[in-house]
Design a protein around this motif. Structure first.
Motif, PDB file in Angstrom:
ATOM      1  N   CYS A  75      10.862  13.037   4.333  1.00 20.41           N
ATOM      2  CA  CYS A  75      10.100  11.855   3.921  1.00 20.41           C
ATOM      3  C   CYS A  75      10.416  10.733   4.910  1.00 20.41           C
ATOM      4  O   CYS A  75      11.579  10.361   5.073  1.00 20.41           O
ATOM      5  N   TRP A  76       9.386  10.183   5.552  1.00 19.49           N
ATOM      6  CA  TRP A  76       9.554   9.266   6.669  1.00 19.49           C
ATOM      7  C   TRP A  76       8.961   7.894   6.355  1.00 19.49           C
ATOM      8  O   TRP A  76       8.018   7.770   5.578  1.00 19.49           O
ATOM      9  N   VAL A  77       9.530   6.872   6.992  1.00 20.29           N
ATOM     10  CA  VAL A  77       8.952   5.527   6.924  1.00 20.29           C
ATOM     11  C   VAL A  77       7.861   5.463   7.984  1.00 20.29           C
ATOM     12  O   VAL A  77       8.140   5.384   9.186  1.00 20.29           O
ATOM     13  N   ARG A 133       1.983   9.718  -0.041  1.00 23.08           N
ATOM     14  CA  ARG A 133       3.041   8.778  -0.397  1.00 23.08           C
ATOM     15  C   ARG A 133       4.053   9.434  -1.328  1.00 23.08           C
ATOM     16  O   ARG A 133       3.693  10.165  -2.249  1.00 23.08           O
ATOM     17  N   ARG A 138       8.019   5.707   1.395  1.00 23.89           N
ATOM     18  CA  ARG A 138       7.985   6.712   2.451  1.00 23.89           C
ATOM     19  C   ARG A 138       6.757   7.616   2.302  1.00 23.89           C
ATOM     20  O   ARG A 138       6.061   7.575   1.289  1.00 23.89           O
ATOM     21  N   LYS A 139       6.542   8.448   3.338  1.00 25.07           N
ATOM     22  CA  LYS A 139       5.393   9.340   3.335  1.00 25.07           C
ATOM     23  C   LYS A 139       5.812  10.720   3.832  1.00 25.07           C
ATOM     24  O   LYS A 139       6.806  10.865   4.546  1.00 25.07           O
TER      25      LYS A 139
END
Length: 248
Positions: free
Chosen positions: A42-44, A74, A79-80
């Protein structure tokens, strides 16, 4: 294009991880399936990421995988996670980057962006013009939107239709287990942990599906079956399959 720098593989708690993973990061023995599932989130990711078509995963200064993005879903904490598929040899983005030095200098932030000639796409309004950043030429997003509103009727009618039909839950990110059977496929390393993890003999073959892949076949060790909450729940609901595995 999105560029993500990975650290070495490390274990995480699948009950706390938003994607149900038990490890993240890169290991040289990980296959493409395991690498994608371990690192698609999970990334910003900022607004620019929503306009990108491809992502690269790099480790130790080398690009390890190229991903084609369907959408960014999301998850909690702002995060995504990437929903899409990893690219294989023969695709121009894969051939241009995978196995090559990473295209940008290392920085502190694991997520960066760069302009790539391989990221061109056709404008989303169907005018046929190429775009290299985003989905539309300037102003063409409004044209595409109004063309689609007109197919429903007035703006008010479009809003009513949208509210009736939009039922997607963007928080649903877990893969779905289709089957678990005793190990018989040709894989010789644990798909979940990679060969370097030193898993004992493989126990089961698992067929998974999600929005990114209709069918993915894994071979897994007994530890994964015991520790992955989706696996334990699936076997609990399918006692006949659990019986075929024996005392795994």
């Amino acid at each position: 294009m999105i560029h993500i720098t990975l650290g070495a593989m490390r274990y995480v708690n699948p009950r706390e991880d938003q994607l149900g993973r038990d490890h993240v990061g890169w290991d040289p023995n990980m296959g493409d399936e395991a690498l994608f599932r371990a690192n698609r989130g999970c990334w910003v990711l900022g607004e620019r990421a929503d306009r990108e078509q491809f992502a690269l995963l790099s480790s130790q200064g080398v690009v390890r995988q190229a991903i084609e993005i369907d959408r960014l879903a999301r998850v909690s904490g702002g995060r995504k996670a990437i929903e899409g598929r990893f690219l294989e040899a023969g695709h121009p983005v894969h051939d241009a980057y995978v196995g090559m030095p990473q295209p940008i200098e290392p920085v502190r932030n694991p997520v960066t962006y760069f302009e790539s000639p391989h990221a061109a796409r056709t404008c989303g309004c169907d005018c046929g013009a190429p775009v290299t950043l985003g989905w539309f030429l300037p102003g063409h997003d409004q044209k595409a939107l109004h063309d689609r509103v007109a197919k429903i009727g007035t703006v008010h009618q479009f809003i009513e239709w949208f509210d009736r039909t939009f039922t997607e839950d963007v928080r649903s990110m877990s893969s779905r287990i289709e089957s678990i059977v005793p190990h018989a496929n040709d894989k010789d390393a644990c798909s979940a942990h990679g060969a370097a993890a030193g898993c004992a003999s493989l126990t089961a073959d698992v067929v998974l599906s999600d929005t990114g892949s209709e069918r993915v076949e894994w071979a897994v060790c007994a530890r994964w079956l015991h520790e992955n909450p989706d696996a334990t729940a699936w076997l609990g609901a399918h006692p006949e399959a659990a019986a075929r595995l024996g005392a795994f």
